[in-house]
Design an enzyme around this catalytic site. Structure first.
Site, mmCIF file in Angstrom:
data_model
loop_
_atom_site.group_PDB
_atom_site.id
_atom_site.type_symbol
_atom_site.label_atom_id
_atom_site.label_comp_id
_atom_site.label_asym_id
_atom_site.label_seq_id
_atom_site.Cartn_x
_atom_site.Cartn_y
_atom_site.Cartn_z
ATOM 1 N N HIS A 18 36.808 22.734 30.317
ATOM 2 C CA HIS A 18 37.728 21.647 30.728
ATOM 3 C C HIS A 18 36.903 20.590 31.444
ATOM 4 O O HIS A 18 36.545 20.753 32.605
ATOM 5 C CB HIS A 18 38.820 22.178 31.662
ATOM 6 N N HIS B 172 36.002 16.192 31.915
ATOM 7 C CA HIS B 172 36.275 14.767 31.683
ATOM 8 C C HIS B 172 34.943 14.032 31.585
ATOM 9 O O HIS B 172 34.236 13.915 32.593
ATOM 10 C CB HIS B 172 37.132 14.201 32.823
ATOM 11 N N ARG C 42 34.814 10.868 30.340
ATOM 12 C CA ARG C 42 35.106 9.433 30.494
ATOM 13 C C ARG C 42 34.510 8.587 29.379
ATOM 14 O O ARG C 42 34.154 9.086 28.327
ATOM 15 C CB ARG C 42 34.630 8.940 31.888
ATOM 16 N N ASN D 199 42.134 12.314 27.882
ATOM 17 C CA ASN D 199 43.012 11.379 28.624
ATOM 18 C C ASN D 199 42.292 10.070 28.946
ATOM 19 O O ASN D 199 42.144 9.678 30.090
ATOM 20 C CB ASN D 199 43.572 12.040 29.899
ATOM 21 N N HIS E 274 43.372 24.702 34.696
ATOM 22 C CA HIS E 274 43.208 24.674 36.156
ATOM 23 C C HIS E 274 44.325 25.412 36.904
ATOM 24 O O HIS E 274 45.023 24.841 37.717
ATOM 25 C CB HIS E 274 43.022 23.243 36.688
ATOM 26 N N ASP F 241 37.239 21.241 35.177
ATOM 27 C CA ASP F 241 38.078 20.066 35.433
ATOM 28 C C ASP F 241 37.319 19.051 36.291
ATOM 29 O O ASP F 241 37.897 18.391 37.147
ATOM 30 C CB ASP F 241 39.420 20.434 36.088
HETATM 31 C C1 NCD Z 1 42.109 14.532 35.976
HETATM 32 C C2 NCD Z 1 41.470 13.167 35.691
HETATM 33 O O1 NCD Z 1 41.068 12.479 36.632
HETATM 34 O O2 NCD Z 1 41.349 12.808 34.514
HETATM 35 N N1 NCD Z 1 42.446 14.586 37.363
HETATM 36 C C3 NCD Z 1 42.732 15.682 38.088
HETATM 37 O O3 NCD Z 1 43.114 15.534 39.246
HETATM 38 N N2 NCD Z 1 42.592 16.897 37.607
HETATM 39 C C4 NCD Z 1 43.247 14.759 35.066
HETATM 40 C C5 NCD Z 1 43.684 16.198 34.915
HETATM 41 O O4 NCD Z 1 42.880 17.073 34.613
HETATM 42 O O5 NCD Z 1 44.864 16.499 35.066
HETATM 43 ZN ZN ZN Z 2 41.357 17.708 33.809
HETATM 44 ZN ZN ZN Z 3 45.064 18.444 34.304
#
Ligand code: NCD
Ligand code: ZN
Ligand code: ZN
Length: 345
Positions: free
Chosen positions: A24, A26, A28, A52, A178, A252
């Site tokens: 998991h 991000h 970006r 996302n 998460h 995450d």
């Molecule tokens: C995540 C993000 O910033 O993209 N933020 C978070 O607090 N976990 C989004 C997500 O995983 O839900």
């Molecule tokens: Zn996330």
């Molecule tokens: Zn999330």
């Protein structure tokens, strides 16, 4: 006491394990992405890349173009691509996404997290899509929080939806992302092995007291779902340390620029950036509980098994070599900034 029972074994100085996966993450876009990809590759062989973005990864062509951008950065990080489920997603799109190489689809209930204003309001309306995902052997990843419910209760309130999904789609592999509560952990354990959960470093380390103090928020500990109580944290930790096969690592790690975190008015952006400290922190934690031998399964085996992927061939070595975590990486403040860690990659 027999010598073999002596507690004071010489501390290990090196730990070599299979190179881990982050299920998991991000990564970006734009300049931030260009920094994050090689940094991630230092610790991880593969990453499940969250969709996302703005605009989100919804169609097969979105997925291909994001994958191309990520690959163009140039690193040996293997990308496991995901798409975002929208109210408009169709079974036909699922087939095309699978064809384009998608590994998983991500469900964000509307408004529960970053860039989820366009998320799903009616989960049942997507049942034909989940059916297609089940047939195509795709994984359904869920941000499991109920819209409109307070942050401490939102995960628990979502669990009946998760249970209903599993009942209706028993062969669909589902991940509660998460996981942050005792109720969530107990729910996962009560369901069959087609349902799993990712666990982050920060939910193993922090509680709500590390996030909020009176009216002050520590923005660098602020995320969705929020870190919960000590009881919740302990259950997560016990579950992970026990090597339970339904619980595997997903950081995450969700970087936000310092400027959107350290704000004087309004809410800080939500997300904890843990990529550069995740493995050293986990090693320290597992060692503290005398379970260092179980670290490898948590970060490099159980998730791969769930995702039906082979174990990575490369390995990684952690050395006991204390270092101070930098205050910033390219404008983003990491978890544990300024503190010392025992293990170094
Ligand atoms: C995540 C993000 O910033 O993209 N933020 C978070 O607090 N976990 C989004 C997500 O995983 O839900
Ligand atoms: Zn996330
Ligand atoms: Zn999330």
């Amino acid at each position: 006491m027999l010598l073999s029972e002596a507690k004071e074994l010489p501390a290990m100085t090196e730990l070599t394990i299979t190179k881990p996966d982050d299920f998991h993450l991000h990564l970006r876009q734009g300049d931030l992405m260009k920094q994050l990809v090689p940094l991630t590759a230092e610790s991880f062989a593969r990453a499940l890349v969250m969709p996302n973005l703005q605009p989100p990864v919804v169609s097969a062509s979105d997925l291909k173009s994001y994958q191309k951008d990520l690959a163009a950065v140039g690193s040996d990080l293997q990308l496991l691509m995901t798409f975002k489920l929208m109210p408009s997603t169709t079974p036909q799109m699922v087939a095309e996404l699978r064809q384009a190489g998608a590994v998983a689809g991500k469900l964000y209930p509307q408004g529960v997290s970053v860039n989820s204003e366009d998320g799903v309001t009616d989960v049942e309306a997507l049942y034909s899509v989940f059916d297609a995902m089940q047939e195509q052997n795709l994984v359904l990843c869920i941000h499991g929080e109920m819209p409109g419910v307070g942050e401490m209760e939102a995960e628990t309130a979502f669990l009946p939806t998760l249970q209903a999904l599993h009942t209706n789609f028993p062969r669909l592999r589902i991940v509660l992302e998460h996981v942050s509560t005792r109720a969530g952990v107990e729910m996962i354990k009560s369901l069959s092995a087609t349902v799993g959960a990712t666990v982050t470093v920060h939910h193993l380390l922090l509680t709500i007291d590390d996030v909020r103090h009176d009216h002050h928020i520590n923005p660098h500990h602020y995320c969705r779902p929020v870190c919960k109580s000590e009881v919740d944290r302990k259950i997560l930790l016990e579950t992970v340390l026990s090597g339970h096969p339904q619980f595997f690592f997903g950081s995450d790690s969700a970087p936000h620029l310092k400027a959107t975190k350290e704000v004087s008015t309004g809410e800080p952006s939500r997300g904890v950036f843990s990529t550069p400290v995740a493995l050293p922190l986990l090693a320290q934690l597992f060692e503290e509980y005398d379970q260092l031998s179980r670290l490898e399964a948590f970060v490099a085996q159980l998730g791969a098994d769930f995702y039906q992927l082979p174990k990575n061939k490369d390995s990684i070595t952690l050395q006991r070599s204390p270092w101070t975590v930098p205050q910033e990486y390219f404008g983003v403040v990491p978890l544990w900034a300024g503190k010392t860690l025992e293990w170094k990659i």
